[in-house]
Motif scaffolding. Structure first.
Motif, short mmCIF file in Angstrom:
data_model
loop_
_atom_site.label_atom_id
_atom_site.label_comp_id
_atom_site.label_asym_id
_atom_site.label_seq_id
_atom_site.Cartn_x
_atom_site.Cartn_y
_atom_site.Cartn_z
N LEU A 62 0.82 -1.21 0.00
CA LEU A 62 0.00 0.00 0.00
C LEU A 62 0.86 1.26 0.00
CD1 LEU A 62 -2.71 -1.11 2.57
CD2 LEU A 62 -2.77 -1.30 0.07
N GLY A 63 1.91 1.26 0.80
CA GLY A 63 2.78 2.43 0.87
C GLY A 63 3.73 2.32 2.03
N THR A 64 4.45 3.42 2.28
CA THR A 64 5.46 3.43 3.33
C THR A 64 5.35 4.70 4.17
OG1 THR A 64 7.03 4.32 1.73
CG2 THR A 64 7.14 1.96 2.15
N PHE A 65 5.74 4.56 5.43
CA PHE A 65 5.76 5.66 6.38
C PHE A 65 7.20 5.90 6.80
CE2 PHE A 65 5.61 6.94 10.94
CZ PHE A 65 5.01 8.19 10.78
N MET A 144 6.46 -0.25 6.19
CA MET A 144 5.71 -0.57 4.97
C MET A 144 4.39 -1.21 5.37
SD MET A 144 6.90 -2.85 1.68
CE MET A 144 7.38 -4.23 2.72
N VAL A 145 3.30 -0.74 4.78
CA VAL A 145 1.98 -1.30 5.07
C VAL A 145 1.57 -2.17 3.90
CG1 VAL A 145 -0.41 -0.82 5.67
CG2 VAL A 145 1.39 0.73 6.45
N VAL A 146 1.24 -3.42 4.19
CA VAL A 146 0.86 -4.38 3.16
C VAL A 146 -0.43 -5.08 3.57
CG1 VAL A 146 3.29 -4.76 2.60
CG2 VAL A 146 2.13 -6.36 4.13
N THR A 147 -1.12 -5.63 2.59
CA THR A 147 -2.20 -6.57 2.87
C THR A 147 -1.74 -7.95 2.46
OG1 THR A 147 -3.29 -6.28 0.71
CG2 THR A 147 -4.01 -4.85 2.52
N VAL A 148 -2.30 -8.97 3.10
CA VAL A 148 -1.97 -10.35 2.78
C VAL A 148 -3.27 -11.13 2.55
CG1 VAL A 148 0.16 -10.29 4.12
CG2 VAL A 148 -1.93 -11.12 5.19
N LYS A 149 -3.16 -12.20 1.78
CA LYS A 149 -4.30 -13.07 1.53
C LYS A 149 -3.86 -14.51 1.66
CE LYS A 149 -8.53 -14.02 0.39
NZ LYS A 149 -9.63 -13.72 1.33
N SER A 150 -4.58 -15.28 2.48
CA SER A 150 -4.20 -16.67 2.70
C SER A 150 -5.40 -17.46 3.21
CB SER A 150 -3.07 -16.75 3.73
OG SER A 150 -2.92 -18.06 4.21
N GLU A 151 -5.65 -18.61 2.58
CA GLU A 151 -6.70 -19.49 3.08
C GLU A 151 -6.36 -20.01 4.47
OE1 GLU A 151 -7.63 -22.61 0.38
OE2 GLU A 151 -8.31 -21.26 -1.22
N LEU A 152 -5.08 -20.17 4.76
CA LEU A 152 -4.66 -20.63 6.08
C LEU A 152 -5.17 -19.69 7.16
CD1 LEU A 152 -2.93 -22.55 7.84
CD2 LEU A 152 -0.98 -21.02 7.42
N ILE A 153 -5.06 -18.38 6.92
CA ILE A 153 -5.55 -17.39 7.88
C ILE A 153 -7.07 -17.38 7.90
CG2 ILE A 153 -5.58 -14.94 8.48
CD1 ILE A 153 -2.83 -14.75 7.04
N ASP A 154 -7.67 -17.44 6.72
CA ASP A 154 -9.13 -17.36 6.64
C ASP A 154 -9.81 -18.56 7.30
OD1 ASP A 154 -8.78 -15.03 5.20
OD2 ASP A 154 -9.11 -15.97 3.24
N ARG A 155 -9.10 -19.68 7.41
CA ARG A 155 -9.70 -20.89 7.98
C ARG A 155 -9.57 -20.98 9.49
NH1 ARG A 155 -7.01 -23.81 3.69
NH2 ARG A 155 -5.51 -24.52 5.26
N VAL A 156 -8.94 -19.99 10.12
CA VAL A 156 -8.78 -20.05 11.57
C VAL A 156 -10.15 -20.19 12.24
CG1 VAL A 156 -8.10 -18.75 13.62
CG2 VAL A 156 -6.64 -18.74 11.60
N SER A 157 -10.25 -21.18 13.11
CA SER A 157 -11.52 -21.42 13.80
C SER A 157 -11.81 -20.30 14.78
CB SER A 157 -11.46 -22.76 14.54
OG SER A 157 -12.65 -23.00 15.26
N LYS A 158 -13.08 -19.88 14.81
CA LYS A 158 -13.45 -18.79 15.71
C LYS A 158 -14.87 -18.98 16.22
CE LYS A 158 -12.74 -15.91 12.35
NZ LYS A 158 -12.67 -16.78 11.15
N ASN A 159 -15.14 -18.44 17.38
CA ASN A 159 -16.48 -18.38 17.94
C ASN A 159 -17.00 -16.98 17.69
OD1 ASN A 159 -18.73 -18.04 19.56
ND2 ASN A 159 -17.90 -19.17 21.30
N ASP A 160 -17.83 -16.81 16.66
CA ASP A 160 -18.26 -15.48 16.29
C ASP A 160 -19.11 -14.82 17.37
OD1 ASP A 160 -16.97 -14.97 13.95
OD2 ASP A 160 -18.58 -15.63 12.64
N PHE A 161 -19.80 -15.61 18.17
CA PHE A 161 -20.60 -15.04 19.25
C PHE A 161 -19.69 -14.25 20.19
CE2 PHE A 161 -23.29 -15.07 23.02
CZ PHE A 161 -24.56 -14.92 22.49
N ALA A 162 -18.60 -14.87 20.58
CA ALA A 162 -17.64 -14.20 21.46
C ALA A 162 -16.85 -13.14 20.71
CB ALA A 162 -16.71 -15.22 22.09
#
Length: 229
Positions: A62-65, A144-162
């Motif tokens: 995205l850019g740098t500071f 440096m500010v970056v974004t990342v994309k990974s199914e490994l991160i997206d699959r992290v189990s979570k309790n959405d209620f909490a």
């Protein structure tokens, strides 16, 4: 993550923050559960950021500071770095969006900034592009500010209620925003329908219900959960 709801375009920096800050902060929890406090390494030619064995993720820059000048420089304006065009797609799209809607944060090539601005930019990009998270990569002279994309991160189990009960009160403590629309947009991006009354927004999460109560100014007064029978 479910498909993004069909919201009307956010036309100000504040509206973008209210739309994306909570969902981005939510995803940061998953990102750091995967990478922990590991050190980072970027391979620009490969287009990846690595946090150790098995933890190499595609990135967008995205850019740098600059720590010396306390200024932000968008990646699309950083001609000296010769960044691969493929890593600038999101930064370029944010520039076009900012120009279209008159949002200076996104369309001004360089400006005085603070650490808070880095998180705002990261949140907006993470939410707008459905990234798995954003990362502030400190390289000594700058960040440096970056974004990342990974199914490994997206699959992290979570309790959405909490998760929702924790994330939303925290994010409104970090950023000034209109609480009610921010809450509705947050849970909608997580795929939950809402039921509204004059002073409440209720969300069915699994077998339970989360009810957010708002005062006459639309600010969160309480967030309570009830389990299903």
């Amino acid at each position: 993550m479910p498909p993004a709801p069909d919201f009307p375009p956010a036309q100000t920096e504040q509206a973008l923050l209210e739309r994306y800050a909570a969902i981005a902060y939510d995803k940061q929890t998953d990102l750091y559960e995967v990478i922990g406090d590991n050190s980072w390494n970027v391979e620009m030619a490969a287009g990846t950021i690595t946090f150790g064995p098995g933890l190499a993720f595609p990135l967008q820059v995205l850019g740098t500071f600059s720590h010396a000048s306390q200024t932000w420089l968008w990646a699309w304006a950083n001609a000296q770095s010769n960044l691969p065009d493929g890593l600038l797609a999101q930064a370029g799209q944010l520039r076009a969006y900012g120009a279209q809607h008159g949002i200076e944060l996104l369309s001004t090539s360089e400006f005085d900034a603070t650490n808070r601005d880095l998180h705002i930019i990261g949140c907006i990009a993470s939410g707008m592009f459905g990234a798995s998270g954003y990362y502030l990569a400190n390289y000594g002279q700058g960040t440096m500010v970056v974004t990342v994309k990974s199914e490994l991160i997206d699959r992290v189990s979570k309790n959405d209620f909490a998760r929702i009960s924790q994330v939303f009160p925290q994010i409104i403590g970090v950023f000034e925003m209109n609480h009610r629309p921010a809450f509705i947009q947050y849970v909608a991006q997580k795929g939950y329908p809402v039921t509204e009354t004059a002073d409440t927004v209720s969300v069915a999460v699994g077998a339970g219900t989360l009810t957010a109560t708002f005062d006459e100014l639309g600010r969160l007064a309480s967030l309570k959960g009830s389990s299903g029978s």
